[in-house]
Motif scaffolding. Structure first.
Motif, mmCIF file in Angstrom:
data_model
loop_
_atom_site.group_PDB
_atom_site.id
_atom_site.type_symbol
_atom_site.label_atom_id
_atom_site.label_comp_id
_atom_site.label_asym_id
_atom_site.label_seq_id
_atom_site.Cartn_x
_atom_site.Cartn_y
_atom_site.Cartn_z
ATOM 1 N N SER A 1 0.841 -1.196 0.000
ATOM 2 C CA SER A 1 0.000 0.000 0.000
ATOM 3 C C SER A 1 0.878 1.249 0.000
ATOM 4 N N GLU B 1 0.788 7.547 0.185
ATOM 5 C CA GLU B 1 -0.060 8.603 -0.386
ATOM 6 C C GLU B 1 -1.544 8.296 -0.321
ATOM 7 N N ASN B 2 -1.921 7.036 -0.068
ATOM 8 C CA ASN B 2 -3.345 6.726 0.085
ATOM 9 C C ASN B 2 -3.972 7.538 1.213
ATOM 10 N N ARG C 1 -6.080 10.877 0.755
ATOM 11 C CA ARG C 1 -7.520 10.865 0.501
ATOM 12 C C ARG C 1 -8.308 11.140 1.775
ATOM 13 N N ASP D 1 -9.135 2.200 7.784
ATOM 14 C CA ASP D 1 -8.676 1.153 6.879
ATOM 15 C C ASP D 1 -9.408 -0.103 7.314
ATOM 16 N N TYR E 1 -11.504 -4.495 -5.003
ATOM 17 C CA TYR E 1 -10.878 -3.801 -3.873
ATOM 18 C C TYR E 1 -11.123 -4.568 -2.571
#
Length: 295
Positions: free
Chosen positions: A147, A150-151, A154, A167, A254
């Motif tokens: 992962s 930068e996720n 969001r 998460d 996903y």
């Protein structure tokens, strides 16, 4: 000549800047909208306008190409996961051979060889794309990534306003996490020094394994405010994706990927001097997350 796909993406844009800084080799980009390229970049590259999933565009882009940086772009409304990865890449695999491309570097994922690799949704489809490229006869390296740090961008508003990030993983599950700057740097190195042959993976693991609890602690320390982790159920995760207009195939892809990550998908590669990458999560928070939260 080096051909770069997705040159305005989070990895592609960084990789392109790295290439321009480090090599005098001609660079061509495939881009839907050349106006999205920064002026300083646009003046230094040959731009082919269109989708790199289009065979006619590929014929123009790959003429004279020695190496290609390949990324399958996101497609939230794709009818299947194969449509996102293997089907999109199939014309390129044929074009690589037709144009005599010698080396291809692609963006992919960790998980190959793990017990959950065949039921990991997007990751399973990404690994099938790697196999397709490798079968084309080019020398191929897949950047195998966990992962992205930068996720979290969001969730900037939630981190700033509520002190919460979410998460689906267990709070104490330690796993690698990498910055896109390190992934781009690894790709640029491979594209510039093409002494490598055959096919394989290049893991980019970051410098340490971290759990969601670790991420919360580090963010709290860097931001100077409490940040806590809230675990989200897969059902709520699906609902959130659907609420953002994601198609059913991608929603399930996903969800399967996140379930597999919770079962150790990203933990199958040992960190070494070759597989580790330099950007620590604390450094990333100081340089990227904190300015985003403060803004």
């Amino acid at each position: 000549m080096i051909v770069v796909t997705t040159p305005t993406g989070s990895i592609g844009s960084r990789l392109l800047r790295g290439l321009l800084d480090r090599t005098d080799e001609p660079i061509r980009v495939v881009v839907r909208d050349p106006a999205r390229l920064p002026d300083a970049v646009r003046d230094r590259v040959d731009a082919v306008t269109g989708s790199h999933g289009d065979p006619a565009v590929l014929d123009r882009a790959l003429a004279g190409a020695g190496a290609v940086f390949w990324v399958a772009p996101p497609n939230r409304q794709a009818p299947t996961l194969d449509a996102v990865y293997a089907d999109f890449t199939r014309p390129a695999a044929k074009a690589f051979a037709a144009h005599g491309v010698g080396h291809v570097v692609s963006v992919s994922a960790l998980g190959r060889g793990t017990p959950v690799a065949d039921r990991a949704g997007l990751v399973t489809a990404s690994l099938a794309m790697d196999d397709l490229i490798a079968a084309s006869g080019v020398a191929h390296r897949a950047l195998a990534n966990p992962s992205f740090m930068e996720n979290l961008l969001r969730q900037t508003a939630s981190i700033r306003d509520d002190g919460v990030f979410t998460d689906t993983l267990p709070a104490d599950l330690k796993a690698p996490v990498a910055s896109t700057r390190d992934i781009a740097a690894a790709g640029a190195r491979l594209l510039i020094d093409r002494s490598w042959t055959g096919t394989g993976e290049v893991p980019v693991l970051g410098p340490e394994d971290l759990s969601a609890a670790d991420l919360a602690r580090i963010m709290s320390e860097v931001l100077g405010r409490p940040v806590r982790y809230r675990r989200q159920s897969l059902e709520d995760f699906r609902a959130a994706l659907q609420g953002h207009g994601t198609g059913e195939a991608l929603v399930e892809g996903y969800a399967a990927m996140m379930r597999a990550k919770g079962e150790g998908l990203d933990n199958g590669v040992r960190r070494t001097a070759e597989t580790g990458s330099p950007t620590a999560f604390r450094t990333w928070c100081e340089e990227v997350l904190r300015p985003a939260v403060d803004a």
